[in-house]
Design an enzyme around this catalytic site. Structure first.
Site, PDB file in Angstrom:
ATOM      1  N   VAL A 194       0.845  -1.205   0.000  1.00  0.00           N
ATOM      2  CA  VAL A 194       0.000   0.000   0.000  1.00  0.00           C
ATOM      3  C   VAL A 194       0.879   1.254   0.000  1.00  0.00           C
ATOM      4  CG1 VAL A 194      -1.847   1.253   1.191  1.00  0.00           C
ATOM      5  CG2 VAL A 194      -1.921  -1.236   1.069  1.00  0.00           C
ATOM      6  N   GLU A 212       5.874   5.011   6.679  1.00  0.00           N
ATOM      7  CA  GLU A 212       6.304   4.252   7.857  1.00  0.00           C
ATOM      8  C   GLU A 212       5.915   2.804   7.600  1.00  0.00           C
ATOM      9  OE1 GLU A 212       7.883   5.305  10.559  1.00  0.00           O
ATOM     10  OE2 GLU A 212       7.890   7.458  10.184  1.00  0.00           O
ATOM     11  N   CYS A 246       5.430  -3.140  14.737  1.00  0.00           N
ATOM     12  CA  CYS A 246       6.310  -2.995  13.565  1.00  0.00           C
ATOM     13  C   CYS A 246       7.773  -3.154  13.936  1.00  0.00           C
ATOM     14  CB  CYS A 246       6.068  -1.647  12.903  1.00  0.00           C
ATOM     15  SG  CYS A 246       6.249  -0.271  14.039  1.00  0.00           S
TER      16      CYS A 246
HETATM   17  P1  NAD Z   1      -3.922  -1.875   7.292  1.00  0.00           P
HETATM   18  O1  NAD Z   1      -4.388  -3.080   6.534  1.00  0.00           O
HETATM   19  O2  NAD Z   1      -4.743  -1.334   8.385  1.00  0.00           O
HETATM   20  O3  NAD Z   1      -3.634  -0.747   6.206  1.00  0.00           O
HETATM   21  C1  NAD Z   1      -3.147   0.529   6.559  1.00  0.00           C
HETATM   22  C2  NAD Z   1      -4.037   1.587   5.948  1.00  0.00           C
HETATM   23  O4  NAD Z   1      -3.971   1.498   4.540  1.00  0.00           O
HETATM   24  C3  NAD Z   1      -5.493   1.472   6.355  1.00  0.00           C
HETATM   25  O5  NAD Z   1      -5.949   2.739   6.801  1.00  0.00           O
HETATM   26  C4  NAD Z   1      -6.180   1.005   5.088  1.00  0.00           C
HETATM   27  O6  NAD Z   1      -7.476   1.520   4.963  1.00  0.00           O
HETATM   28  C5  NAD Z   1      -5.295   1.524   3.989  1.00  0.00           C
HETATM   29  N1  NAD Z   1      -5.314   0.667   2.806  1.00  0.00           N
HETATM   30  C6  NAD Z   1      -5.284  -0.681   2.778  1.00  0.00           C
HETATM   31  N2  NAD Z   1      -5.289  -1.120   1.496  1.00  0.00           N
HETATM   32  C7  NAD Z   1      -5.327  -0.016   0.707  1.00  0.00           C
HETATM   33  C8  NAD Z   1      -5.341   0.200  -0.712  1.00  0.00           C
HETATM   34  N3  NAD Z   1      -5.316  -0.823  -1.570  1.00  0.00           N
HETATM   35  N4  NAD Z   1      -5.356   1.469  -1.154  1.00  0.00           N
HETATM   36  C9  NAD Z   1      -5.366   2.510  -0.305  1.00  0.00           C
HETATM   37  N5  NAD Z   1      -5.353   2.361   1.049  1.00  0.00           N
HETATM   38  C10 NAD Z   1      -5.342   1.125   1.546  1.00  0.00           C
HETATM   39  O7  NAD Z   1      -2.496  -2.137   7.947  1.00  0.00           O
HETATM   40  P2  NAD Z   1      -1.309  -3.049   7.448  1.00  0.00           P
HETATM   41  O8  NAD Z   1      -0.777  -2.528   6.172  1.00  0.00           O
HETATM   42  O9  NAD Z   1      -1.663  -4.480   7.556  1.00  0.00           O
HETATM   43  O10 NAD Z   1      -0.287  -2.698   8.630  1.00  0.00           O
HETATM   44  C11 NAD Z   1       0.704  -3.563   8.999  1.00  0.00           C
HETATM   45  C12 NAD Z   1       2.049  -3.112   8.457  1.00  0.00           C
HETATM   46  O11 NAD Z   1       2.310  -1.805   8.956  1.00  0.00           O
HETATM   47  C13 NAD Z   1       3.194  -3.962   8.911  1.00  0.00           C
HETATM   48  O12 NAD Z   1       4.070  -4.175   7.835  1.00  0.00           O
HETATM   49  C14 NAD Z   1       3.877  -3.121   9.971  1.00  0.00           C
HETATM   50  O13 NAD Z   1       5.245  -3.380  10.143  1.00  0.00           O
HETATM   51  C15 NAD Z   1       3.636  -1.745   9.449  1.00  0.00           C
HETATM   52  N6  NAD Z   1       3.704  -0.760  10.504  1.00  0.00           N
HETATM   53  C16 NAD Z   1       4.703   0.151  10.458  1.00  0.00           C
HETATM   54  C17 NAD Z   1       4.816   1.083  11.465  1.00  0.00           C
HETATM   55  C18 NAD Z   1       5.886   2.104  11.426  1.00  0.00           C
HETATM   56  O14 NAD Z   1       5.787   3.074  12.183  1.00  0.00           O
HETATM   57  N7  NAD Z   1       6.890   1.996  10.572  1.00  0.00           N
HETATM   58  C19 NAD Z   1       3.897   1.099  12.509  1.00  0.00           C
HETATM   59  C20 NAD Z   1       2.878   0.174  12.518  1.00  0.00           C
HETATM   60  C21 NAD Z   1       2.785  -0.765  11.502  1.00  0.00           C
END
Ligand code: NAD
Length: 458
Positions: A194, A212, A246
């Site tokens: 994403v 992030e 994360c």
């Molecule tokens: P998630 O599935 O909640 O997605 C994150 C956001 O992206 C959501 O608000 C969602 O609505 C949006 N989204 C999802 N698919 C989309 C698309 N196709 N188009 C547009 N927007 C879209 O969360 P996730 O991605 O499963 O989060 C987990 C990941 O985040 C892990 O890789 C983790 O390491 C990372 N993470 C990083 C940090 C950091 O600070 N670096 C912190 C927390 C989590």
């Protein structure tokens, strides 16, 4: 009634930003104060929502969500005057007499897109930086942590200036529509896939992004380490939030001489923390969804399980699990685990561990437990990571003095503390010249003599 469609929301916020309302320090401090008040007055509501989403204990809700954001807001209020003040820098001979400074200015209307694992703090920590910098903010919490998303949408508008802030709930269609709008900065936290979608959408408007992301954060355990302390800290850093952190240690690379001692101590610590049956522990979290839980059942197939391994998809429960020496090409070692499974890989020499890390994408966090200054130096000089923490895990996140962000595949940009203020500000260079003296050096006609003089003053 105000129009609540996404383009209308962004228009409303832009109108507010253009009016100059968000620029004065008084407005910013008042909004930061309201963030603190909302968290204080609704601590129980947020804790309940976090419990419904992730089975989060009240303690962890305070530590890594409401308490963390409150501390960030407090830190921002304390330092804001200094952050906002122009910084004087020197002025070179060519531009004398004159004065130079760097003057922070808010970027405008910013978008914060958050994931589900720390569903409150991943929305509100960036919010603090964006407010401190004087921006209007659209917040998009994750639909997967639906209870926290609903709580944020219900509570924040009662505290924050409605002209300057909006919480937009929803899933991919809503996020996609948000990404079609023009923002002045986008901070996205989530997965790499994403992240690319966000960056592509931002490119259309030339909007700067902070990404992030995640990745496999390695943890090196040297034979010189205090194994009791190391195992305790790794157990906490890995199994807090059921591994859905994360910066959780993704896997351990341990020196053969201390491997058994480390595994035994870690096993004992997990039992000390969560008891013989962690399912009964009020302190042990649940997985975000059945889909995510089912993935862990798949990942464990064919692995050598030393501790745990039980997965109950319907209950979104995955036991704290230790896996020994998985094949480097197994699915467990391919992608970020992002759950309560800790593979432990034994190495004969620590330089093998360094090579193992160096051969893979740059992680978000890198941990090394050692008393050896030489190993510490080798890790710092040979390996790149978003952050490095020596002799502990995850806890470095508690420092507002250290920026937080990834590098390479683990992300770009940074925030928290001053760095959040900086991310959401344009650091505007300002040079003020005097009318008093106007050296003709730079003006045509360009002569040999002027060229010689130029060499001397440059
Ligand atoms: P998630 O599935 O909640 O997605 C994150 C956001 O992206 C959501 O608000 C969602 O609505 C949006 N989204 C999802 N698919 C989309 C698309 N196709 N188009 C547009 N927007 C879209 O969360 P996730 O991605 O499963 O989060 C987990 C990941 O985040 C892990 O890789 C983790 O390491 C990372 N993470 C990083 C940090 C950091 O600070 N670096 C912190 C927390 C989590």
């Amino acid at each position: 009634m105000t129009d609540s469609t996404i383009p209308a929301i962004v228009d409303r916020l832009r109108h507010t930003f253009d009016s100059g309302k968000t620029r004065p320090i008084e407005w910013r401090v008042a909004q930061l104060g309201e963030i603190q008040r909302a968290l204080r007055e609704h601590e129980t509501d947020f804790a309940e929502a976090l419990h419904k989403d992730l089975g989060k204990s009240r303690f962890e809700a305070m530590l890594a969500e409401t308490g963390w954001v409150t501390a960030e807001a407090k830190y921002a209020i304390k330092h804001l005057k200094g952050w906002m003040a122009p910084t004087r820098v020197s002025t070179p001979m060519m531009t004398q007499p004159g004065r130079s400074s760097i003057q922070p200015e808010p970027k405008g209307v910013v978008l914060v897109i958050a994931p589900w694992n720390y569903p409150l703090s991943m929305v509100m920590c960036p919010l603090v930086g964006a407010v401190a910098a004087g921006n209007c903010v659209v917040m998009k919490p994750s639909e997967i942590s639906s209870h926290t998303s609903a709580a944020l949408a219900a509570i924040l508008p009662r505290y924050l200036d409605p002209d300057a802030f909006a919480v937009v709930e929803g899933a991919i269609p809503e996020t996609t529509e948000l990404l079609e709008q023009r923002f002045d900065h986008i901070l996205y936290t989530g997965n790499e896939h994403v992240g690319r979608i966000v960056m592509t959408a931002a490119a259309k408007h030339l909007t700067p992004v902070t990404l992030e992301l995640g990745g496999k954060s390695p943890c090196l355990i040297d034979r010189s380490a205090d194994i009791e302390v190391a195992a305790t800290r790794v157990a906490w850093g890995k199994f807090i939030n059921a591994g859905q952190t994360c910066v959780a240690p993704d896997h351990v690379l341990v020196h053969r001489e201390v491997a058994q001692q480390f595994i035994d101590t870690l096993t004992r610590k997990v039992k000390d923390f969560y008891g013989e049956d962690p399912e009964q522990s009020p302190d042990y979290c649940r997985i975000a969804s059945e889909r995510h839980a089912a993935r862990f059942a798949e990942l464990l197939k064919g692995q050598k399980i030393h501790l745990g391994g039980r997965v109950d998809v319907a209950k979104r429960y995955v036991e704290p699990t230790i896996v020994l020496d998985p094949a480097p090409d197994s699915p467990l070692m391919a992608d970020e685990i992002f759950g309560p499974i800790l593979p432990i890989i034994t190495v004969d020499e620590m330089h093998h561990a360094i090579k193992f890390v160096a051969d893979r994408p740059k992680p978000l966090a890198l941990y090394v437990f050692t008393k050896s200054a030489a190993l510490e130096e080798a890790v710092l000089s040979k390996l790149s990571a978003g952050s490095v923490c020596i002799n502990d895990a995850v806890i470095f996140m508690a420092s507002p003095e250290l920026p937080f962000g990834g590098v390479g595949n683990s992300g770009m940009g940074r925030y928290t503390g001053w760095y959040g203020f900086e991310t959401f500000s344009h650091m505007k260079p300002v040079m003020k010249r005097s009318f008093r003296f106007d050296a003709p050096l730079r003006y045509p006609p360009y002569t040999e003599r002027k060229a010689k003089l130029l060499k001397m003053v440059m």
